[in-house]
Enzyme design. Structure first.
Site, PDB file in Angstrom:
ATOM      1  N   TYR A 118      -1.627  -1.158  11.008  1.00 60.75           N
ATOM      2  CA  TYR A 118      -1.954  -1.513   9.698  1.00 60.75           C
ATOM      3  C   TYR A 118      -0.927  -1.171   8.783  1.00 60.75           C
ATOM      4  O   TYR A 118      -0.402  -2.312   8.064  1.00 60.75           O
ATOM      5  CB  TYR A 118      -3.372  -1.227   9.314  1.00 60.75           C
ATOM      6  CG  TYR A 118      -3.583  -1.538   7.654  1.00 60.75           C
ATOM      7  CD1 TYR A 118      -3.321  -0.373   6.805  1.00 60.75           C
ATOM      8  CD2 TYR A 118      -3.584  -2.692   7.068  1.00 60.75           C
ATOM      9  CE1 TYR A 118      -3.587  -0.603   5.206  1.00 60.75           C
ATOM     10  CE2 TYR A 118      -3.958  -2.858   5.863  1.00 60.75           C
ATOM     11  CZ  TYR A 118      -3.566  -2.010   4.869  1.00 60.75           C
ATOM     12  OH  TYR A 118      -3.879  -2.254   3.513  1.00 60.75           O
ATOM     13  N   LYS A 163       2.213  -3.647   6.430  1.00 61.99           N
ATOM     14  CA  LYS A 163       2.645  -3.549   4.905  1.00 61.99           C
ATOM     15  C   LYS A 163       4.071  -3.310   5.095  1.00 61.99           C
ATOM     16  O   LYS A 163       5.037  -4.107   4.136  1.00 61.99           O
ATOM     17  CB  LYS A 163       1.955  -2.468   4.134  1.00 61.99           C
ATOM     18  CG  LYS A 163       0.354  -2.898   4.104  1.00 61.99           C
ATOM     19  CD  LYS A 163      -0.101  -4.238   3.310  1.00 61.99           C
ATOM     20  CE  LYS A 163      -1.010  -4.608   3.494  1.00 61.99           C
ATOM     21  NZ  LYS A 163      -1.435  -6.016   2.960  1.00 61.99           N
ATOM     22  N   SER A 215       0.742  -0.991   0.075  1.00 62.64           N
ATOM     23  CA  SER A 215      -0.099   0.165   0.031  1.00 62.64           C
ATOM     24  C   SER A 215       0.808   1.045  -0.029  1.00 62.64           C
ATOM     25  O   SER A 215       1.935   1.373   0.550  1.00 62.64           O
ATOM     26  CB  SER A 215      -0.753   0.136   1.257  1.00 62.64           C
ATOM     27  OG  SER A 215      -1.617   1.210   1.408  1.00 62.64           O
TER      28      SER A 215
HETATM   29  P1  NAD Z   1     -10.738  -7.387   1.392  1.00 61.76           P
HETATM   30  O1  NAD Z   1     -11.039  -7.419   2.940  1.00 61.76           O
HETATM   31  O2  NAD Z   1     -11.870  -7.231   0.564  1.00 61.76           O
HETATM   32  O3  NAD Z   1     -10.282  -8.750   0.926  1.00 61.76           O
HETATM   33  C1  NAD Z   1      -9.394  -9.291   2.021  1.00 61.76           C
HETATM   34  C2  NAD Z   1      -9.846 -10.906   1.827  1.00 61.76           C
HETATM   35  O4  NAD Z   1      -8.909 -11.568   2.493  1.00 61.76           O
HETATM   36  C3  NAD Z   1     -11.485 -10.855   2.513  1.00 61.76           C
HETATM   37  O5  NAD Z   1     -12.116 -11.690   1.507  1.00 61.76           O
HETATM   38  C4  NAD Z   1     -10.946 -11.772   3.692  1.00 61.76           C
HETATM   39  O6  NAD Z   1     -12.283 -12.611   3.957  1.00 61.76           O
HETATM   40  C5  NAD Z   1      -9.691 -12.351   3.537  1.00 61.76           C
HETATM   41  N1  NAD Z   1      -9.034 -12.858   4.660  1.00 61.76           N
HETATM   42  C6  NAD Z   1      -8.511 -11.926   5.418  1.00 61.76           C
HETATM   43  N2  NAD Z   1      -7.836 -12.835   6.549  1.00 61.76           N
HETATM   44  C7  NAD Z   1      -7.763 -14.073   6.141  1.00 61.76           C
HETATM   45  C8  NAD Z   1      -7.077 -14.885   6.505  1.00 61.76           C
HETATM   46  N3  NAD Z   1      -6.513 -15.232   7.765  1.00 61.76           N
HETATM   47  N4  NAD Z   1      -7.446 -16.331   6.077  1.00 61.76           N
HETATM   48  C9  NAD Z   1      -7.838 -16.354   4.808  1.00 61.76           C
HETATM   49  N5  NAD Z   1      -8.537 -15.320   4.155  1.00 61.76           N
HETATM   50  C10 NAD Z   1      -8.440 -13.862   5.056  1.00 61.76           C
HETATM   51  O7  NAD Z   1      -9.797  -6.262   0.965  1.00 61.76           O
HETATM   52  P2  NAD Z   1      -9.229  -5.584  -0.270  1.00 61.76           P
HETATM   53  O8  NAD Z   1      -9.670  -4.138  -0.132  1.00 61.76           O
HETATM   54  O9  NAD Z   1      -9.502  -6.709  -1.544  1.00 61.76           O
HETATM   55  O10 NAD Z   1      -7.783  -5.734  -0.117  1.00 61.76           O
HETATM   56  C11 NAD Z   1      -6.890  -6.868  -0.569  1.00 61.76           C
HETATM   57  C12 NAD Z   1      -5.380  -6.475  -0.197  1.00 61.76           C
HETATM   58  O11 NAD Z   1      -5.018  -5.274  -0.653  1.00 61.76           O
HETATM   59  C13 NAD Z   1      -5.321  -6.255   1.548  1.00 61.76           C
HETATM   60  O12 NAD Z   1      -3.934  -7.048   1.772  1.00 61.76           O
HETATM   61  C14 NAD Z   1      -5.275  -4.893   1.557  1.00 61.76           C
HETATM   62  O13 NAD Z   1      -4.261  -4.678   2.795  1.00 61.76           O
HETATM   63  C15 NAD Z   1      -4.480  -4.369   0.322  1.00 61.76           C
HETATM   64  N6  NAD Z   1      -4.948  -3.089   0.227  1.00 61.76           N
HETATM   65  C16 NAD Z   1      -6.147  -2.543   0.201  1.00 61.76           C
HETATM   66  C17 NAD Z   1      -6.368  -1.194  -0.327  1.00 61.76           C
HETATM   67  C18 NAD Z   1      -7.793  -0.747  -0.401  1.00 61.76           C
HETATM   68  O14 NAD Z   1      -7.970   0.405  -0.304  1.00 61.76           O
HETATM   69  N7  NAD Z   1      -8.673  -1.728  -0.607  1.00 61.76           N
HETATM   70  C19 NAD Z   1      -5.405  -0.379  -0.499  1.00 61.76           C
HETATM   71  C20 NAD Z   1      -4.000  -0.846  -0.499  1.00 61.76           C
HETATM   72  C21 NAD Z   1      -3.717  -2.167  -0.062  1.00 61.76           C
HETATM   73  C1  WQD Z   2      -9.500   9.427   1.153  1.00 65.48           C
HETATM   74  C2  WQD Z   2      -9.765  10.893   1.494  1.00 65.48           C
HETATM   75  C3  WQD Z   2     -10.050  11.306   3.994  1.00 65.48           C
HETATM   76  C4  WQD Z   2     -13.742   9.345   4.140  1.00 65.48           C
HETATM   77  C5  WQD Z   2      -6.901   4.305   3.336  1.00 65.48           C
HETATM   78  C6  WQD Z   2      -5.981   3.559   4.153  1.00 65.48           C
HETATM   79  C7  WQD Z   2      -4.929   2.999   3.203  1.00 65.48           C
HETATM   80  C8  WQD Z   2      -5.548   2.070   2.032  1.00 65.48           C
HETATM   81  C9  WQD Z   2      -6.656   2.900   1.509  1.00 65.48           C
HETATM   82  C10 WQD Z   2      -5.898  -0.175   2.801  1.00 65.48           C
HETATM   83  C11 WQD Z   2      -8.944  11.253   2.693  1.00 65.48           C
HETATM   84  C12 WQD Z   2     -11.146  11.829   2.973  1.00 65.48           C
HETATM   85  C13 WQD Z   2     -12.592   9.764   3.744  1.00 65.48           C
HETATM   86  C14 WQD Z   2     -14.815  10.075   4.648  1.00 65.48           C
HETATM   87  C15 WQD Z   2     -13.474  11.825   3.904  1.00 65.48           C
HETATM   88  N1  WQD Z   2      -6.379   1.081   2.718  1.00 65.48           N
HETATM   89  N2  WQD Z   2     -12.508  11.051   3.538  1.00 65.48           N
HETATM   90  N3  WQD Z   2     -14.749  11.378   4.470  1.00 65.48           N
HETATM   91  O1  WQD Z   2      -7.302   7.388   3.947  1.00 65.48           O
HETATM   92  O2  WQD Z   2      -6.383   7.643   1.578  1.00 65.48           O
HETATM   93  O3  WQD Z   2      -6.621   5.335   2.671  1.00 65.48           O
HETATM   94  O4  WQD Z   2      -7.645   3.429   2.131  1.00 65.48           O
HETATM   95  O5  WQD Z   2      -4.735  -0.479   2.461  1.00 65.48           O
HETATM   96  O6  WQD Z   2      -4.088   2.145   3.968  1.00 65.48           O
HETATM   97  O7  WQD Z   2      -5.299   4.595   4.701  1.00 65.48           O
HETATM   98  O8  WQD Z   2      -8.558   6.594   1.805  1.00 65.48           O
HETATM   99  O9  WQD Z   2     -10.828   6.656   1.529  1.00 65.48           O
HETATM  100  O10 WQD Z   2     -10.053   6.415   3.898  1.00 65.48           O
HETATM  101  O11 WQD Z   2      -9.736   8.764   2.460  1.00 65.48           O
HETATM  102  O12 WQD Z   2     -13.597  13.100   3.907  1.00 65.48           O
HETATM  103  O13 WQD Z   2     -15.878   9.626   5.017  1.00 65.48           O
HETATM  104  O14 WQD Z   2     -11.014  11.048   1.662  1.00 65.48           O
HETATM  105  O15 WQD Z   2      -9.645  12.430   4.816  1.00 65.48           O
HETATM  106  O16 WQD Z   2      -8.519  12.595   2.521  1.00 65.48           O
HETATM  107  P1  WQD Z   2      -6.978   6.663   2.561  1.00 65.48           P
HETATM  108  P2  WQD Z   2      -9.959   6.976   2.384  1.00 65.48           P
END
Ligand code: NAD
Ligand code: WQD
Length: 338
Positions: free
Chosen positions: A150, A154, A125
């Site tokens: 969290y 990463k 991330s």
């Molecule tokens: P998500 O929660 O939709 O998907 C994660 C999946 O992993 C879920 O289906 C959950 O049931 C499964 N899971 C969690 N723990 C588990 C375990 N112990 N064993 C088996 N399955 C398990 O999340 P996502 O948004 O698809 O994110 C996927 C990956 O990308 C994550 O590693 C997250 O940290 C990373 N990521 C997400 C974002 C975002 O904004 N969505 C941004 C950056 C990084």
């Molecule tokens: C985006 C912008 C908020 C909600 C997070 C995690 C990151 C990754 C992606 C897992 C920011 C603003 C948000 C709301 C708002 N997840 N906001 N009102 O914070 O960039 O990243 O999600 O890996 O690790 O930190 O994404 O969508 O939460 O926020 O004003 O109700 O929207 O302040 O500026 P963020 P976000």
């Protein structure tokens, strides 16, 4: 060719399974359904006509992970999405995050070390950069002290992989640093299903518009940006999914220069919160009910990607505009609320 997708029933994982199947890969999903449902598997089937093999399994159970790999010796690649990802929850319950996001990573890498060769892709991330000094952010920008457990998982996860690859040349790995994924598959068969009150901006916008939430709170408009709200790089989840196929093919074809590489995945364009709100209003033709409130602690002012490396080395580029991604998110929200 058989590929394991952990967390494949989740938001980004399910979209990646579709793209893998479209490219002819055989996919096995491991998911404990702690943050998803089997409905995603039906959605994948509806899109591709192919049901991925699914094993409900918790990756924290080491013996189950070992047994899985004994039964699937022919796995040629692993894309590891499974993790917990709620920043706020990680602050309240750090050990849950260190166990779930790092313990599982170690078990997977231990199994990969037993295979003759393996290709591993890790969901990282942009959170690892914290508030980067320079925009757009390149992969060699310094990793800053994490703002949350969290984010720390990463950073540490990347280090675990890097250290493992150093002494295990048969493991080839890529960490993909996602910026802000959003949207849903154009078929509206799969999309984001946040459980409870969404923490992220885009699902909160669409849930407000569909009447599930009263009003969007915009966390601060006094930042040093053009309109005072924070800037992020919002990338369509299908573009993100396609990048995983490109990264996997790089490893399978042994095109990687090192056995551990890192890529930023974004659009290269920064959008402010108010620009995202305006995009929603434009594509939905609806006025969004929002108010400006105080800043959210831990928010960085600006984060958007320099995507040159992924563009040139992976031969991948995000194609969707913010409006297209927002339209897909809105179409999905309306469908699941019918
Ligand atoms: P998500 O929660 O939709 O998907 C994660 C999946 O992993 C879920 O289906 C959950 O049931 C499964 N899971 C969690 N723990 C588990 C375990 N112990 N064993 C088996 N399955 C398990 O999340 P996502 O948004 O698809 O994110 C996927 C990956 O990308 C994550 O590693 C997250 O940290 C990373 N990521 C997400 C974002 C975002 O904004 N969505 C941004 C950056 C990084
Ligand atoms: C985006 C912008 C908020 C909600 C997070 C995690 C990151 C990754 C992606 C897992 C920011 C603003 C948000 C709301 C708002 N997840 N906001 N009102 O914070 O960039 O990243 O999600 O890996 O690790 O930190 O994404 O969508 O939460 O926020 O004003 O109700 O929207 O302040 O500026 P963020 P976000």
């Amino acid at each position: 060719m058989k590929i394991l997708v952990t967390g494949g029933a989740g938001f980004i994982g399910s979209h990646t399974v579709v793209e893998l199947q479209n490219e002819g890969f055989e996919v096995v999903i491991i998911d404990n359904l702690s943050n998803s449902s089997k409905k995603s598997l039906d959605g994948i089937m509806a899109i591709t006509g192919k049901a991925p093999t699914f094993e409900k399994l918790d990756l924290r159970e080491k013996d189950k992970v070992q047994d899985f790999f004994k039964r699937h010796q022919d796995i040629e690649g692993v894309i590891h999405f499974a993790a917990s990802k709620a920043v706020g929850e990680s602050v309240e319950n750090p050990l849950l995050y260190y166990e779930n996001n790092l313990g599982t990573l170690v078990y997977l890498l231990q199994e990969l070390s037993k295979l003759k060769t393996s290709n591993f892709i890790f969901s990282s991330s942009c959170t690892v950069y914290g508030q980067a000094d320079k925009m757009p952010i390149t992969e060699d920008a310094p990793v800053k002290p994490a703002e949350s457990p969290y984010g720390n998982t990463k950073q540490i996860g990347e280090e675990i992989i890097r250290d493992t690859c150093k002494v295990t040349p048969k493991i080839k790995a890529i960490s993909l640093r996602y910026f802000n994924p959003m949207g849903a598959h154009p078929s509206v068969e799969i999309g984001e299903l946040p459980i409870g009150v969404p923490q992220n901006l885009v699902p909160f916008i669409t849930q407000t518009a569909v009447g599930l939430r009263e009003q969007l709170s915009v966390f601060g408009d006094d930042y040093p940006t053009q309109d005072g709200t924070c800037i992020r790089d919002y990338i369509h989840v299908v573009d993100l999914a396609k990048a995983h196929v490109a990264a996997l093919q790089r490893l399978l074809e042994n095109k990687n220069k090192e056995n551990y590489e890192v890529f930023n995945l974004g659009t290269g364009k920064g959008s402010s919160v108010l620009e995202v709100v305006n995009s929603f209003e434009k594509v939905s033709n609806k006025k969004l009910n929002y108010k400006i409130v105080d800043r959210r602690p831990g928010d960085v002012i600006s984060a958007y990607a320099d995507t040159t490396k992924a563009n040139e080395v992976l031969g991948w580029k995000a194609k969707s505009t913010l409006d297209e991604a927002m339209k897909s998110a809105w179409d999905w929200e309306q469908k699941i609320r019918k």
